[in-house]
Design an enzyme around this catalytic site. Structure first.
Site, PDB file in Angstrom:
ATOM      1  N   LYS A 127      -0.625  -1.205  -4.755  1.00  8.44           N
ATOM      2  CA  LYS A 127      -1.872  -0.438  -4.678  1.00  8.44           C
ATOM      3  C   LYS A 127      -1.576   1.035  -4.894  1.00  8.44           C
ATOM      4  O   LYS A 127      -0.886   1.679  -4.099  1.00  8.44           O
ATOM      5  CB  LYS A 127      -2.556  -0.659  -3.324  1.00  8.44           C
ATOM      6  CG  LYS A 127      -3.979  -0.134  -3.270  1.00  8.44           C
ATOM      7  CD  LYS A 127      -4.683  -0.626  -2.004  1.00  8.44           C
ATOM      8  CE  LYS A 127      -6.163  -0.298  -2.035  1.00  8.44           C
ATOM      9  NZ  LYS A 127      -6.873  -0.844  -0.838  1.00  8.44           N
TER      10      LYS A 127
ATOM     11  N   ASN B  35       0.845  -1.188   0.000  1.00  7.32           N
ATOM     12  CA  ASN B  35       0.000   0.000   0.000  1.00  7.32           C
ATOM     13  C   ASN B  35       0.881   1.239   0.000  1.00  7.32           C
ATOM     14  O   ASN B  35       1.443   1.617   1.028  1.00  7.32           O
ATOM     15  CB  ASN B  35      -0.901  -0.029   1.235  1.00  7.32           C
ATOM     16  CG  ASN B  35      -1.849   1.154   1.288  1.00  7.32           C
ATOM     17  OD1 ASN B  35      -1.857   1.995   0.407  1.00  7.32           O
ATOM     18  ND2 ASN B  35      -2.648   1.219   2.343  1.00  7.32           N
TER      19      ASN B  35
ATOM     20  N   CYS C 218      -2.139   5.081   0.990  1.00  7.23           N
ATOM     21  CA  CYS C 218      -3.072   5.410   2.077  1.00  7.23           C
ATOM     22  C   CYS C 218      -2.989   6.895   2.412  1.00  7.23           C
ATOM     23  O   CYS C 218      -1.916   7.397   2.762  1.00  7.23           O
ATOM     24  CB  CYS C 218      -2.767   4.590   3.322  1.00  7.23           C
ATOM     25  SG  CYS C 218      -3.861   4.961   4.705  1.00  7.23           S
TER      26      CYS C 218
ATOM     27  N   GLY D   1     -12.985   0.601  -6.376  1.00  2.00           N
ATOM     28  CA  GLY D   1     -13.409   1.985  -6.192  1.00  2.00           C
ATOM     29  C   GLY D   1     -14.881   2.145  -6.495  1.00  2.00           C
ATOM     30  O   GLY D   1     -15.273   2.392  -7.622  1.00  2.00           O
TER      31      GLY D   1
END
Length: 303
Positions: free
Chosen positions: A165, A127, A130, A243
């Site tokens: 991501k 990730n 974030c 999403g």
């Protein structure tokens, strides 16, 4: 019969339906609502090197057709996951994927080094997007240099399927995608939440303790679909779309735009069994359109 299976690098999925990190706990929390073994896989909540308490409350608020969150990667750390959670997940016949995050490149590397020997963890999703942590997170994912540095370092430390991501809070997401592809990513997933804000007008103060947070839900879907289409046309590696996917129709839309697989996030809060319904919808859609494989959907949008 139709073939629902798809591949992400060396990762074989029985169908294209995954769950988004942070919305499905460690999978176990949903076992009373869904058959976890039917999923293409589930992605456990964000895991960091050390224990994190997350951000102060309040850290979630509903918005029109969506929600803002500023949880801040609350978790007990990778060692706790390995000792207490991982052994219980081995019973499931599906792909367990760990979402890894860090405040520094060394943190990402350390987490992935600890996960590397675990045969039951089929992939890692790092990730770099974030928006709810002060260090790391989105800071790495908004520049080519930052994204490349993390992915290059993790690629040396992790041998399994590596998914990156991506952050939507950038000017050119395709540029970032091409960069991480060049650094060894096996796939990219997008989009993470969009940076947003909501104010309680009567109290004249923000709803969230952090002022801003990550916007998710149906409201972001058209933008996410556009970004998935852009990235799918820019890279050769698989794209995992997410999403604002709330139902099967939404999932098919992402696949037509170029996604190999999809992740469901906010929808799990509204309907804990939604993933099962999406799998059924995709199978029915393929039959109705005379298709024999889910792979036929990938990028099949007609201009």
């Amino acid at each position: 019969m139709v073939d629902l299976s798809v591949e992400i690098g060396n990762l074989k999925l029985k169908n294209p339906v995954l769950t988004a990190s942070g919305t499905f706990g460690y999978g176990e929390e949903f076992k009373d609502f869904v058959d976890l073994n039917r999923l293409g896989g589930f992605i456990v909540k964000g895991t960091t090197l050390n224990h994190r308490e997350g951000n102060p409350y309040p850290r979630m608020v509903e918005t029109p057709s969506g929600m803002l969150n500023a949880v801040g990667l609350q978790n007990k750390g990778v060692d706790y996951f390995i000792a207490n959670i991982y052994p219980r997940l081995l019973q499931y016949d599906t792909n367990v994927i760990v979402n890894a995050s860090g405040a520094s490149i060394d943190d990402y590397v350390a987490v992935c080094e600890k996960l590397n020997p675990l045969a039951g963890v089929k992939a890692v999703e790092i990730n770099i997007s974030c928006p709810n942590v002060k260090q790391g997170g989105m800071a790495f994912g908004t520049t080519v240099a930052g994204a490349s540095s993390v992915v290059s370092a993790v690629r040396k430390a992790y041998d399994g399927t590596l998914i990156v991501k991506l952050s939507p809070n950038v000017t050119d997401i395709a540029e970032i995608a091409r960069a991480v592809e060049g650094c060894g990513a096996d796939a990219v997933s997008l989009t993470n939440t969009f940076l947003g804000m909501a104010i309680d007008v009567e109290k004249m103060r923000p709803y969230l303790s952090t002022i801003t947070g990550g916007l998710s839900g149906a409201c972001i879907r058209p933008i996410a679909v556009r970004m998935v289409w852009q990235v799918a046309n820019a890279v050769k590696i698989p794209v995992v779309g997410l999403g604002g996917i709330m139902n099967g129709r939404d999932a098919v839309e992402f696949m037509l735009a170029g996604a190999t697989a999809v992740q469901l996030g906010t929808a799990n809060f509204i309907d804990p069994s939604v993933t099962m319904k999406v799998i059924d919808y995709i199978e029915d859609f393929l039959k109705r359109h005379g298709m024999s494989s889910a792979k036929e959907l990938i990028g099949a949008m007609q201009r």
